[in-house]
Design a protein around this motif. Structure first.
Motif, short mmCIF file in Angstrom:
data_model
loop_
_atom_site.label_atom_id
_atom_site.label_comp_id
_atom_site.label_asym_id
_atom_site.label_seq_id
_atom_site.Cartn_x
_atom_site.Cartn_y
_atom_site.Cartn_z
N ILE A 1 34.19 40.75 30.97
CA ILE A 1 35.69 41.55 29.65
C ILE A 1 36.83 40.84 29.05
N GLU A 2 36.60 41.23 28.09
CA GLU A 2 37.70 40.27 27.15
C GLU A 2 39.24 40.20 27.61
N ASP A 3 40.33 39.13 27.75
CA ASP A 3 41.07 39.06 28.62
C ASP A 3 41.61 39.29 30.10
N VAL A 4 40.19 38.77 30.49
CA VAL A 4 40.20 38.78 31.87
C VAL A 4 39.49 37.25 33.18
N TYR A 5 39.97 36.74 33.60
CA TYR A 5 40.00 35.67 34.43
C TYR A 5 38.76 35.36 35.32
N VAL A 6 38.45 34.97 35.96
CA VAL A 6 37.80 34.81 37.41
C VAL A 6 37.92 33.83 38.08
N VAL A 7 39.14 33.64 39.28
CA VAL A 7 39.11 32.64 40.31
C VAL A 7 38.46 32.64 41.58
N GLU A 8 37.42 31.87 41.67
CA GLU A 8 37.64 31.43 42.94
C GLU A 8 37.92 30.24 43.78
N VAL A 9 38.05 30.53 45.27
CA VAL A 9 39.05 29.14 46.12
C VAL A 9 37.71 29.75 47.78
N ASN A 10 37.78 27.85 48.01
CA ASN A 10 37.76 28.09 49.57
C ASN A 10 38.99 28.16 50.01
N LEU A 11 39.36 28.69 51.53
CA LEU A 11 40.44 28.16 51.60
C LEU A 11 39.61 28.28 53.12
N LEU B 1 38.53 36.72 42.67
CA LEU B 1 39.93 37.35 42.18
C LEU B 1 38.99 37.89 40.32
N PHE B 2 39.86 38.36 39.83
CA PHE B 2 39.52 39.28 38.65
C PHE B 2 40.61 39.16 37.62
N VAL B 3 41.45 38.18 37.07
CA VAL B 3 42.91 38.44 36.75
C VAL B 3 42.91 39.08 35.37
N ASN B 4 43.38 40.48 35.02
CA ASN B 4 44.56 40.17 33.43
C ASN B 4 44.42 39.95 32.99
N ASP C 1 50.64 41.42 40.96
CA ASP C 1 50.25 41.71 39.07
C ASP C 1 49.17 41.63 38.46
N LYS C 2 48.20 42.03 37.77
CA LYS C 2 47.12 41.12 36.84
C LYS C 2 45.83 41.45 37.37
N ASN D 1 44.63 33.67 29.92
CA ASN D 1 45.15 31.78 30.50
C ASN D 1 44.94 31.61 31.67
N ILE D 2 44.47 30.32 31.82
CA ILE D 2 44.53 30.44 33.34
C ILE D 2 45.97 29.36 33.91
N GLU D 3 47.02 29.54 32.94
CA GLU D 3 47.90 29.73 33.71
C GLU D 3 48.32 30.53 34.38
N GLU D 4 48.32 31.93 33.75
CA GLU D 4 48.56 32.91 34.59
C GLU D 4 47.71 33.44 35.80
N ALA D 5 46.15 32.87 35.66
CA ALA D 5 45.57 33.16 36.54
C ALA D 5 45.83 32.40 37.60
N ASN D 6 46.17 31.51 37.52
CA ASN D 6 46.64 30.07 38.88
C ASN D 6 47.91 30.66 39.57
N VAL D 7 49.02 31.52 38.87
CA VAL D 7 49.71 32.36 38.94
C VAL D 7 49.18 33.13 40.23
N THR D 8 48.91 33.73 39.87
CA THR D 8 47.99 34.77 40.18
C THR D 8 47.66 35.13 41.37
N LEU D 9 45.94 33.27 41.42
CA LEU D 9 46.09 33.23 42.99
C LEU D 9 47.09 33.07 43.44
N GLU D 10 47.74 31.66 42.92
CA GLU D 10 49.33 31.15 44.00
C GLU D 10 49.52 32.28 44.68
N LYS D 11 49.99 33.83 43.93
CA LYS D 11 50.83 34.65 44.72
C LYS D 11 49.73 35.43 45.96
N VAL D 12 48.66 35.17 45.66
CA VAL D 12 47.68 35.44 46.72
C VAL D 12 47.97 35.09 48.17
#
Length: 109
Positions: free
Chosen positions: A44-54, A5-8, A100-101, A11-22
């Protein structure tokens, strides 16, 4: 399955919340989850990369997963035959991401 994910966010907390939504879209099918990384995207400023294996329970097909993922966006770009990769981005024409995000989501089945 691998999800990037590339999340707008800035901070890491919002990035993690977005991951949980997915992952909640697939929650009844997920056996295990391993977060690979959640870091600021260097390009890109104010963007986090989130990577997860399921890992999924036995008997869950790629088609079952693909059907569940349809609710995330109105427009996926698919790769492979059979499909083994999905991508959606706010930069694609007429693409609406329903969580969102999320700026972009890339999924390897």
């Amino acid at each position: 399955m691998f999800i990037r994910l590339f999340v707008n966010t800035n901070n890491i907390e919002e990035a993690n919340v977005t991951l949980e939504k997915v992952t909640s879209v697939l929650k009844e099918k997920i056996k295990g989850k391993e977060i690979v990384k959640i870091i600021p995207y260097w390009k890109i400023e104010d963007v986090y990369v989130v990577e997860v294996n399921l890992d999924f329970y036995e008997g869950i097909s790629d088609d079952d997963i693909y059907k569940k993922l349809q609710g995330i966006t109105n427009k996926w770009t698919t790769f492979g035959n059979p499909v083994n990769e999905l991508m959606a981005s706010v930069d694609m024409d007429d693409c609406i991401i329903n969580i969102d995000k999320i700026r972009m989501i890339n999924i390897h089945l």
